[in-house]
Design a protein around this motif. Sequence first.
Motif, short mmCIF file in Angstrom:
data_model
loop_
_atom_site.label_atom_id
_atom_site.label_comp_id
_atom_site.label_asym_id
_atom_site.label_seq_id
_atom_site.Cartn_x
_atom_site.Cartn_y
_atom_site.Cartn_z
N TYR A 175 9.51 -5.20 51.17
CA TYR A 175 8.47 -3.44 50.16
C TYR A 175 8.84 -2.55 50.93
CZ TYR A 175 5.95 -7.96 49.25
OH TYR A 175 5.98 -8.85 49.06
N ILE A 176 10.15 -2.07 50.98
CA ILE A 176 10.24 -0.73 51.53
C ILE A 176 10.88 -0.09 50.29
CG2 ILE A 176 13.35 -1.28 50.64
CD1 ILE A 176 12.00 0.71 53.57
N GLY A 177 10.96 -0.25 49.08
CA GLY A 177 10.74 0.30 47.98
C GLY A 177 9.15 0.65 47.74
N GLU A 178 8.55 0.03 47.51
CA GLU A 178 6.58 0.41 47.72
C GLU A 178 6.82 1.39 48.45
OE1 GLU A 178 8.29 -2.26 47.66
OE2 GLU A 178 7.56 -3.63 45.40
N LYS A 185 23.71 3.08 40.59
CA LYS A 185 24.63 3.55 40.66
C LYS A 185 25.66 4.37 42.07
CE LYS A 185 25.57 1.53 36.34
NZ LYS A 185 26.29 1.45 34.85
N GLU A 186 24.42 5.47 41.95
CA GLU A 186 25.06 6.84 42.32
C GLU A 186 24.10 6.65 43.98
OE1 GLU A 186 27.33 8.80 41.33
OE2 GLU A 186 27.56 7.84 39.09
N ASP A 187 24.52 7.35 45.15
CA ASP A 187 24.07 7.98 46.52
C ASP A 187 22.77 8.59 46.07
OD1 ASP A 187 24.14 7.61 48.76
OD2 ASP A 187 24.40 10.59 48.66
N ALA A 188 21.42 8.43 47.02
CA ALA A 188 20.37 8.66 46.54
C ALA A 188 19.96 10.17 46.96
CB ALA A 188 19.02 8.19 47.15
N THR A 197 8.50 18.89 49.49
CA THR A 197 9.52 18.76 48.27
C THR A 197 11.23 17.85 49.19
OG1 THR A 197 9.14 21.11 47.50
CG2 THR A 197 11.23 20.15 46.75
N THR A 198 11.39 18.06 49.79
CA THR A 198 13.17 18.11 50.25
C THR A 198 12.31 16.74 51.03
OG1 THR A 198 13.10 19.77 51.62
CG2 THR A 198 14.18 18.00 52.22
N LEU A 257 13.51 12.96 48.12
CA LEU A 257 14.46 12.12 49.09
C LEU A 257 13.34 10.70 48.90
CD1 LEU A 257 17.10 11.93 50.16
CD2 LEU A 257 16.63 12.87 52.58
N LEU A 258 12.52 10.31 49.30
CA LEU A 258 12.27 9.39 49.84
C LEU A 258 12.04 8.72 48.60
CD1 LEU A 258 9.42 9.56 52.24
CD2 LEU A 258 11.13 7.78 52.58
#
Length: 294
Positions: free
Chosen positions: A4-7, A169-172, A217-218, A222-223
């Motif tokens: 559940y890391i995304g949640e 597909k890309e680095d977050a 913001t930062t 990013l999260l």
Amino acid sequence: MRKYIGEIGLLVTAVIWGTGFPVSAIALDYFSPYQILAGRFVIGAVLLGVVFYKKILNLSKSVLLKGGLLGVFLYGAFAFQTVGLQFTTPSNNAFLTAVNVLIVPFIAFVLYRRKVSPFELVGAVLAMAGIALLSLNGTLSINPVDVLSLMCAVFFAFHIFYTGQFVRKEDAITLTLVQMTVAAVIAWIVIGVKGEAALPITTASATSLLYLGVFSTTLAFLLQTVAQKHVSETKAAILLSMESLWGMIFSILMLREIVTGQMIAGAALILLAILLAETKPSFLVKRKIRKSIL
């Protein structure tokens, strides 16, 4: 927990954004809305650039294009929200901005013919109803310029949707760095044109702006970008709608707003929306498997 890391990441993002409501109210005592946008995006771009400076040397054309597009969506959303506030009530603006939770699944369906879980759709509607109860006091009176707030919702919806698309597909981190830099450049061009480039810096004003820049913001974006690698776009929009709930909670704690039954009902609907989007599909899948075995 890792499942559940995304949640978890998106819920933490919603909490951070929720704290931004009362802090933004404090910052507006010192800065114009456009100055706040310019300040927070510059802080975000500088912080990310300093911490992840090695990634700047390896930016691909793909990341620059995709991150740039996200930066345009990001600044456009905040700009329409800011302009919209000048012509409508804060409650109308908050509610109409939150329509993005309903727009995201339709972007997936219309542009990419992607099927959306019926539970996520119902969850989106419930989240919208909960936000309405949290935001609106009495009736919603629509006037023609409220289309600006709706445009804010459209930009936020595209930002959430394409963040989910691109981060697969890309680095977050590089996506976040590029979009923050693009948003900062646009923001400073705008305040330069408006003649607001001189920021009134005091201890109190700097504290509020630093909080918005570093946390709201930062860290928050990013999260969000990292978390969306693991969560569908519609579910991400539902989870991020918790921003309204946490905004209410922190406004009560920090600004001493009065709790009403309408607020409690709205909070309950948002929580129900998240529970439905998170747990009901897996429950029905198990039930279907059980029936097929029998």
